[in-house]
Design a protein around this motif. Structure first.
Motif, PDB file in Angstrom:
ATOM      1  N   LYS A  30       0.834  -1.202   0.000  1.00  0.00           N
ATOM      2  CA  LYS A  30       0.000   0.000   0.000  1.00  0.00           C
ATOM      3  C   LYS A  30       0.870   1.255   0.000  1.00  0.00           C
ATOM      4  O   LYS A  30       0.546   2.244  -0.651  1.00  0.00           O
ATOM      5  CB  LYS A  30      -0.949   0.012   1.207  1.00  0.00           C
ATOM      6  CG  LYS A  30      -2.175  -0.843   1.017  1.00  0.00           C
ATOM      7  CD  LYS A  30      -3.006  -0.320  -0.128  1.00  0.00           C
ATOM      8  CE  LYS A  30      -4.329  -0.995  -0.235  1.00  0.00           C
ATOM      9  NZ  LYS A  30      -5.064  -0.613  -1.436  1.00  0.00           N
ATOM     10  N   SER A  31       1.987   1.211   0.718  1.00  0.00           N
ATOM     11  CA  SER A  31       2.900   2.346   0.762  1.00  0.00           C
ATOM     12  C   SER A  31       3.511   2.600  -0.612  1.00  0.00           C
ATOM     13  O   SER A  31       3.579   3.742  -1.073  1.00  0.00           O
ATOM     14  CB  SER A  31       3.996   2.081   1.790  1.00  0.00           C
ATOM     15  OG  SER A  31       4.946   3.106   1.773  1.00  0.00           O
ATOM     16  N   HIS A  32       3.942   1.538  -1.295  1.00  0.00           N
ATOM     17  CA  HIS A  32       4.504   1.678  -2.644  1.00  0.00           C
ATOM     18  C   HIS A  32       3.454   2.197  -3.615  1.00  0.00           C
ATOM     19  O   HIS A  32       3.750   3.046  -4.463  1.00  0.00           O
ATOM     20  CB  HIS A  32       5.070   0.345  -3.150  1.00  0.00           C
ATOM     21  CG  HIS A  32       6.320  -0.080  -2.451  1.00  0.00           C
ATOM     22  ND1 HIS A  32       7.471   0.673  -2.426  1.00  0.00           N
ATOM     23  CD2 HIS A  32       6.600  -1.192  -1.737  1.00  0.00           C
ATOM     24  CE1 HIS A  32       8.398   0.051  -1.741  1.00  0.00           C
ATOM     25  NE2 HIS A  32       7.902  -1.092  -1.295  1.00  0.00           N
ATOM     26  N   GLN A  33       2.233   1.682  -3.485  1.00  0.00           N
ATOM     27  CA  GLN A  33       1.168   2.137  -4.376  1.00  0.00           C
ATOM     28  C   GLN A  33       0.880   3.619  -4.127  1.00  0.00           C
ATOM     29  O   GLN A  33       0.716   4.390  -5.070  1.00  0.00           O
ATOM     30  CB  GLN A  33      -0.108   1.317  -4.172  1.00  0.00           C
ATOM     31  CG  GLN A  33      -1.207   1.714  -5.134  1.00  0.00           C
ATOM     32  CD  GLN A  33      -2.516   0.972  -4.897  1.00  0.00           C
ATOM     33  OE1 GLN A  33      -2.801   0.545  -3.793  1.00  0.00           O
ATOM     34  NE2 GLN A  33      -3.292   0.835  -5.945  1.00  0.00           N
ATOM     35  N   SER A  34       0.855   4.029  -2.876  1.00  0.00           N
ATOM     36  CA  SER A  34       0.604   5.426  -2.534  1.00  0.00           C
ATOM     37  C   SER A  34       1.689   6.328  -3.111  1.00  0.00           C
ATOM     38  O   SER A  34       1.394   7.397  -3.664  1.00  0.00           O
ATOM     39  CB  SER A  34       0.528   5.581  -1.013  1.00  0.00           C
ATOM     40  OG  SER A  34       0.302   6.927  -0.665  1.00  0.00           O
ATOM     41  N   GLU A  35       2.935   5.906  -3.010  1.00  0.00           N
ATOM     42  CA  GLU A  35       4.043   6.693  -3.568  1.00  0.00           C
ATOM     43  C   GLU A  35       3.925   6.808  -5.084  1.00  0.00           C
ATOM     44  O   GLU A  35       4.151   7.883  -5.658  1.00  0.00           O
ATOM     45  CB  GLU A  35       5.377   6.060  -3.187  1.00  0.00           C
ATOM     46  CG  GLU A  35       5.713   6.182  -1.716  1.00  0.00           C
ATOM     47  CD  GLU A  35       6.900   5.332  -1.295  1.00  0.00           C
ATOM     48  OE1 GLU A  35       7.576   4.759  -2.194  1.00  0.00           O
ATOM     49  OE2 GLU A  35       7.153   5.244  -0.090  1.00  0.00           O
ATOM     50  N   ALA A  36       3.579   5.717  -5.753  1.00  0.00           N
ATOM     51  CA  ALA A  36       3.438   5.733  -7.212  1.00  0.00           C
ATOM     52  C   ALA A  36       2.303   6.665  -7.631  1.00  0.00           C
ATOM     53  O   ALA A  36       2.439   7.439  -8.594  1.00  0.00           O
ATOM     54  CB  ALA A  36       3.192   4.325  -7.741  1.00  0.00           C
ATOM     55  N   LEU A  37       1.190   6.623  -6.905  1.00  0.00           N
ATOM     56  CA  LEU A  37       0.062   7.493  -7.241  1.00  0.00           C
ATOM     57  C   LEU A  37       0.378   8.953  -6.930  1.00  0.00           C
ATOM     58  O   LEU A  37      -0.076   9.851  -7.636  1.00  0.00           O
ATOM     59  CB  LEU A  37      -1.195   7.039  -6.503  1.00  0.00           C
ATOM     60  CG  LEU A  37      -1.701   5.639  -6.862  1.00  0.00           C
ATOM     61  CD1 LEU A  37      -2.983   5.320  -6.110  1.00  0.00           C
ATOM     62  CD2 LEU A  37      -1.898   5.462  -8.346  1.00  0.00           C
ATOM     63  N   ASP A  38       1.189   9.203  -5.884  1.00  0.00           N
ATOM     64  CA  ASP A  38       1.623  10.567  -5.590  1.00  0.00           C
ATOM     65  C   ASP A  38       2.459  11.136  -6.727  1.00  0.00           C
ATOM     66  O   ASP A  38       2.340  12.313  -7.066  1.00  0.00           O
ATOM     67  CB  ASP A  38       2.421  10.618  -4.278  1.00  0.00           C
ATOM     68  CG  ASP A  38       1.534  10.558  -3.048  1.00  0.00           C
ATOM     69  OD1 ASP A  38       0.338  10.919  -3.150  1.00  0.00           O
ATOM     70  OD2 ASP A  38       2.032  10.142  -1.976  1.00  0.00           O
ATOM     71  N   GLU A  39       3.308  10.296  -7.326  1.00  0.00           N
ATOM     72  CA  GLU A  39       4.110  10.740  -8.465  1.00  0.00           C
ATOM     73  C   GLU A  39       3.213  11.117  -9.640  1.00  0.00           C
ATOM     74  O   GLU A  39       3.458  12.123 -10.315  1.00  0.00           O
ATOM     75  CB  GLU A  39       5.091   9.645  -8.888  1.00  0.00           C
ATOM     76  CG  GLU A  39       6.235   9.451  -7.925  1.00  0.00           C
ATOM     77  CD  GLU A  39       7.158   8.305  -8.329  1.00  0.00           C
ATOM     78  OE1 GLU A  39       7.142   7.913  -9.514  1.00  0.00           O
ATOM     79  OE2 GLU A  39       7.891   7.814  -7.451  1.00  0.00           O
ATOM     80  N   GLN A  42       1.625  14.414  -9.016  1.00  0.00           N
ATOM     81  CA  GLN A  42       2.532  15.542  -9.239  1.00  0.00           C
ATOM     82  C   GLN A  42       2.469  16.027 -10.687  1.00  0.00           C
ATOM     83  O   GLN A  42       2.569  17.230 -10.946  1.00  0.00           O
ATOM     84  CB  GLN A  42       3.968  15.166  -8.859  1.00  0.00           C
ATOM     85  CG  GLN A  42       4.204  15.043  -7.374  1.00  0.00           C
ATOM     86  CD  GLN A  42       3.879  16.316  -6.621  1.00  0.00           C
ATOM     87  OE1 GLN A  42       4.240  17.415  -7.035  1.00  0.00           O
ATOM     88  NE2 GLN A  42       3.174  16.165  -5.521  1.00  0.00           N
ATOM     89  N   THR A  43       2.287  15.110 -11.637  1.00  0.00           N
ATOM     90  CA  THR A  43       2.188  15.529 -13.037  1.00  0.00           C
ATOM     91  C   THR A  43       0.933  16.373 -13.261  1.00  0.00           C
ATOM     92  O   THR A  43       0.964  17.316 -14.039  1.00  0.00           O
ATOM     93  CB  THR A  43       2.174  14.320 -13.996  1.00  0.00           C
ATOM     94  OG1 THR A  43       1.040  13.510 -13.733  1.00  0.00           O
ATOM     95  CG2 THR A  43       3.438  13.500 -13.866  1.00  0.00           C
ATOM     96  N   TYR A  44      -0.150  16.043 -12.557  1.00  0.00           N
ATOM     97  CA  TYR A  44      -1.368  16.838 -12.672  1.00  0.00           C
ATOM     98  C   TYR A  44      -1.208  18.190 -11.982  1.00  0.00           C
ATOM     99  O   TYR A  44      -1.728  19.199 -12.458  1.00  0.00           O
ATOM    100  CB  TYR A  44      -2.570  16.096 -12.078  1.00  0.00           C
ATOM    101  CG  TYR A  44      -3.046  14.960 -12.945  1.00  0.00           C
ATOM    102  CD1 TYR A  44      -3.800  15.185 -14.083  1.00  0.00           C
ATOM    103  CD2 TYR A  44      -2.725  13.643 -12.620  1.00  0.00           C
ATOM    104  CE1 TYR A  44      -4.231  14.142 -14.883  1.00  0.00           C
ATOM    105  CE2 TYR A  44      -3.145  12.594 -13.415  1.00  0.00           C
ATOM    106  CZ  TYR A  44      -3.896  12.845 -14.546  1.00  0.00           C
ATOM    107  OH  TYR A  44      -4.318  11.808 -15.337  1.00  0.00           O
TER     108      TYR A  44
END
Length: 162
Positions: A30-39, A42-44
């Motif tokens: 879940k932590s890795h998924q959260s970090e990936a979605l945060d990235e 950032q593009t948005y």
């Protein structure tokens, strides 16, 4: 460890192996998924086209969308497939048929993958087009906000009960 789920849908048998995780492993996923979605968020946030379109609360919206997506992406694959969408709609009290679910995914799926990726989910939620899924999610969010009680509950006794 994998758990095998066998689904019977209109005379077709689907076998879906779902990884079973618990404890620390699940937390790391879940932590890795959260970090990936945060990235991706950032593009948005750095997209100049979104800055002037009435999205002053864009960071809060993106965080809300990330939480919704992570809640419904049960296998942490980065996509919402038809079974995850089915369970999501059932949780929201909006059970749909297999065909309705396929149509809902087709409305949002721009890559023709048969799933809803996070980028497609955000584009749907930020876009002006009203898909069925977007309307249901927005309605459910507003219903949750209006149901939140505030303050201390009033004292009650047995005579006030129906």
């Amino acid at each position: 460890m994998y758990s095998t789920i066998v689904l019977f849908m209109s005379c077709t048998v689907y076998v879906h192996a779902v990884p079973v995780f618990g404890g620390k492993t699940y937390g790391r996923l879940k932590s890795h998924q959260s970090e990936a979605l945060d990235e991706i968020n950032q593009t948005y946030l750095h997209d100049d086209a979104l800055k002037g379109d009435g999205f002053e609360d864009l960071p809060e919206r993106l965080e809300s969308y990330k939480e919704q997506f992570m809640e419904f992406d049960e296998d942490n694959s980065g996509d919402i497939d038809i079974m995850e969408l089915k369970r999501m709609m059932e949780k929201l009290g909006q059970a749909k048929t297999h065909l309705e679910l396929k149509k809902m995914i087709a409305e949002v799926d721009t890559t023709n993958s048969g799933t809803i990726h996070y980028n497609e989910f955000v584009e749907m939620m930020l876009g002006s087009k009203s898909s069925v899924l977007k309307l249901i999610l927005m309605f459910e969010k507003k219903a949750k906000e209006s149901q939140q009680p505030v303050g201390i509950p009033p004292p009650r006794d047995l005579s006030s009960l129906p």
